[in-house]
Design a protein around this motif. Sequence first.
Motif, PDB file in Angstrom:
ATOM      1  N   CYS A   3      -7.371  -7.045  -0.016  1.00 25.06           N
ATOM      2  CA  CYS A   3      -6.052  -6.550  -0.408  1.00 25.06           C
ATOM      3  C   CYS A   3      -6.087  -5.056  -0.707  1.00 25.06           C
ATOM      4  O   CYS A   3      -5.150  -4.330  -0.382  1.00 25.06           O
ATOM      5  N   ALA A   4      -7.159  -4.571  -1.328  1.00 20.92           N
ATOM      6  CA  ALA A   4      -7.257  -3.160  -1.681  1.00 20.92           C
ATOM      7  C   ALA A   4      -7.432  -2.279  -0.447  1.00 20.92           C
ATOM      8  O   ALA A   4      -7.058  -1.107  -0.464  1.00 20.92           O
ATOM      9  N   MET A   5      -7.968  -2.825   0.634  1.00 12.82           N
ATOM     10  CA  MET A   5      -8.209  -2.030   1.842  1.00 12.82           C
ATOM     11  C   MET A   5      -6.984  -1.939   2.752  1.00 12.82           C
ATOM     12  O   MET A   5      -6.870  -1.020   3.540  1.00 12.82           O
ATOM     13  N   ILE A   6      -6.066  -2.877   2.649  1.00 10.37           N
ATOM     14  CA  ILE A   6      -4.887  -2.910   3.523  1.00 10.37           C
ATOM     15  C   ILE A   6      -3.922  -1.807   3.116  1.00 10.37           C
ATOM     16  O   ILE A   6      -3.567  -1.677   1.950  1.00 10.37           O
ATOM     17  N   LYS A   7      -3.469  -1.035   4.091  1.00  6.56           N
ATOM     18  CA  LYS A   7      -2.542   0.071   3.818  1.00  6.56           C
ATOM     19  C   LYS A   7      -1.174  -0.146   4.451  1.00  6.56           C
ATOM     20  O   LYS A   7      -0.274   0.666   4.289  1.00  6.56           O
ATOM     21  N   THR A   8      -0.969  -1.260   5.165  1.00  7.04           N
ATOM     22  CA  THR A   8       0.293  -1.533   5.836  1.00  7.04           C
ATOM     23  C   THR A   8       1.379  -1.828   4.814  1.00  7.04           C
ATOM     24  O   THR A   8       1.278  -2.795   4.053  1.00  7.04           O
ATOM     25  N   MET A   9       2.422  -0.976   4.791  1.00  6.35           N
ATOM     26  CA  MET A   9       3.529  -1.198   3.858  1.00  6.35           C
ATOM     27  C   MET A   9       4.328  -2.424   4.304  1.00  6.35           C
ATOM     28  O   MET A   9       4.499  -2.663   5.494  1.00  6.35           O
ATOM     29  N   SER A  10       4.823  -3.167   3.323  1.00  7.70           N
ATOM     30  CA  SER A  10       5.645  -4.339   3.592  1.00  7.70           C
ATOM     31  C   SER A  10       7.113  -3.951   3.505  1.00  7.70           C
ATOM     32  O   SER A  10       7.574  -3.453   2.468  1.00  7.70           O
ATOM     33  N   GLU A  11       7.834  -4.163   4.583  1.00  5.32           N
ATOM     34  CA  GLU A  11       9.276  -3.894   4.653  1.00  5.32           C
ATOM     35  C   GLU A  11       9.622  -2.470   4.213  1.00  5.32           C
ATOM     36  O   GLU A  11      10.661  -2.234   3.615  1.00  5.32           O
ATOM     37  N   GLY A  12       8.724  -1.519   4.486  1.00  5.04           N
ATOM     38  CA  GLY A  12       8.983  -0.121   4.175  1.00  5.04           C
ATOM     39  C   GLY A  12       8.882   0.248   2.710  1.00  5.04           C
ATOM     40  O   GLY A  12       9.252   1.356   2.319  1.00  5.04           O
ATOM     41  N   LYS A  13       8.372  -0.646   1.877  1.00  8.06           N
ATOM     42  CA  LYS A  13       8.273  -0.392   0.438  1.00  8.06           C
ATOM     43  C   LYS A  13       6.906   0.229   0.131  1.00  8.06           C
ATOM     44  O   LYS A  13       5.869  -0.356   0.435  1.00  8.06           O
ATOM     45  N   ASP A  15       5.365   0.431  -2.610  1.00  5.09           N
ATOM     46  CA  ASP A  15       4.579  -0.319  -3.590  1.00  5.09           C
ATOM     47  C   ASP A  15       4.234  -1.735  -3.131  1.00  5.09           C
ATOM     48  O   ASP A  15       3.807  -2.564  -3.931  1.00  5.09           O
ATOM     49  N   CYS A  16       4.389  -2.024  -1.839  1.00  2.00           N
ATOM     50  CA  CYS A  16       4.068  -3.356  -1.311  1.00  2.00           C
ATOM     51  C   CYS A  16       3.220  -3.233  -0.049  1.00  2.00           C
ATOM     52  O   CYS A  16       3.444  -2.358   0.783  1.00  2.00           O
ATOM     53  N   ILE A  34       3.236 -15.378  10.228  1.00  2.00           N
ATOM     54  CA  ILE A  34       3.236 -15.579   8.777  1.00  2.00           C
ATOM     55  C   ILE A  34       2.759 -14.288   8.127  1.00  2.00           C
ATOM     56  O   ILE A  34       1.794 -13.669   8.573  1.00  2.00           O
ATOM     57  N   VAL A  35       3.432 -13.903   7.039  1.00  2.00           N
ATOM     58  CA  VAL A  35       3.099 -12.671   6.330  1.00  2.00           C
ATOM     59  C   VAL A  35       2.731 -13.001   4.887  1.00  2.00           C
ATOM     60  O   VAL A  35       3.417 -13.785   4.228  1.00  2.00           O
ATOM     61  N   ILE A  36       1.662 -12.373   4.407  1.00  2.00           N
ATOM     62  CA  ILE A  36       1.278 -12.410   3.004  1.00  2.00           C
ATOM     63  C   ILE A  36       1.540 -11.004   2.471  1.00  2.00           C
ATOM     64  O   ILE A  36       1.092 -10.020   3.068  1.00  2.00           O
ATOM     65  N   ALA A  37       2.268 -10.895   1.365  1.00  2.00           N
ATOM     66  CA  ALA A  37       2.598  -9.584   0.801  1.00  2.00           C
ATOM     67  C   ALA A  37       2.230  -9.537  -0.677  1.00  2.00           C
ATOM     68  O   ALA A  37       2.238 -10.563  -1.358  1.00  2.00           O
ATOM     69  N   TRP A  38       1.910  -8.326  -1.163  1.00  2.00           N
ATOM     70  CA  TRP A  38       1.566  -8.145  -2.564  1.00  2.00           C
ATOM     71  C   TRP A  38       1.967  -6.745  -3.000  1.00  2.00           C
ATOM     72  O   TRP A  38       2.198  -5.859  -2.188  1.00  2.00           O
ATOM     73  N   SER A  39       2.043  -6.571  -4.323  1.00  2.00           N
ATOM     74  CA  SER A  39       2.422  -5.283  -4.902  1.00  2.00           C
ATOM     75  C   SER A  39       1.178  -4.463  -5.224  1.00  2.00           C
ATOM     76  O   SER A  39       0.117  -5.017  -5.532  1.00  2.00           O
ATOM     77  N   ARG A 103       8.266  -9.701  -2.833  1.00  2.00           N
ATOM     78  CA  ARG A 103       8.724  -8.580  -3.645  1.00  2.00           C
ATOM     79  C   ARG A 103       9.149  -7.403  -2.779  1.00  2.00           C
ATOM     80  O   ARG A 103       9.795  -6.489  -3.267  1.00  2.00           O
ATOM     81  N   SER A 104       8.828  -7.407  -1.518  1.00  2.00           N
ATOM     82  CA  SER A 104       9.235  -6.308  -0.639  1.00  2.00           C
ATOM     83  C   SER A 104      10.676  -6.474  -0.143  1.00  2.00           C
ATOM     84  O   SER A 104      11.184  -5.613   0.558  1.00  2.00           O
TER      85      SER A 104
END
Length: 179
Positions: A3-13, A15-16, A34-39, A103-104
């Motif tokens: 999770c810390a290595m992923i830089k792809t923003m979720s829905e343009g946010k 902080d996600c 399928i998408v997994i998203a986090w803040s 949250r995105s």
Amino acid sequence: ETCAMIKTMSEGKQDCREMVSGPILVAGKYKFGIVIAWSVKPDGCVEESKNLGVHVKRLDDAPEECTISLEMTILNRKSGFQMTMCDPTYHGIHSGKARGWSRSFDMPDNKRHDGVKGLSLADVFDNQAGWLHNGALRVTAKLSVVVSVDVPSHVPRANEAIGQREVCDALQAMLRSGQ
């Protein structure tokens, strides 16, 4: 760590972040992943107090909208502890757009969606909680997709419908009278 290595923003946010599967469902020309998203915090570290997000995203480039309803389940190693979210209402979705619990996603009144209620990232990362299966999160999606709607070639005009109704009423009156 992933999770810390992923830089792809979720829905343009800003902080996600998100990870997207390849196409897991293909319905005609429409493809979904399928998408997994986090803040994340401003420094990019995972925000473990925020809820996990899961959703599906259209991965095709077809210009037409299709209509979907969605159910997603986050599996737990402990029997009976999985979490299932369901949106039985059908919603239109265009290419590149997403639907689900994340949250995105923006909500009315400049608010954000809460994500999966009751499932923080801290809970996901807690090995005793049972959400990780040998280090992997397992999510299933049940997606109903409407790809087209057949419209009858002949729809009765109002006066035809009235005429049919009069015949039905007359037949019903005759049957009731016993003639």
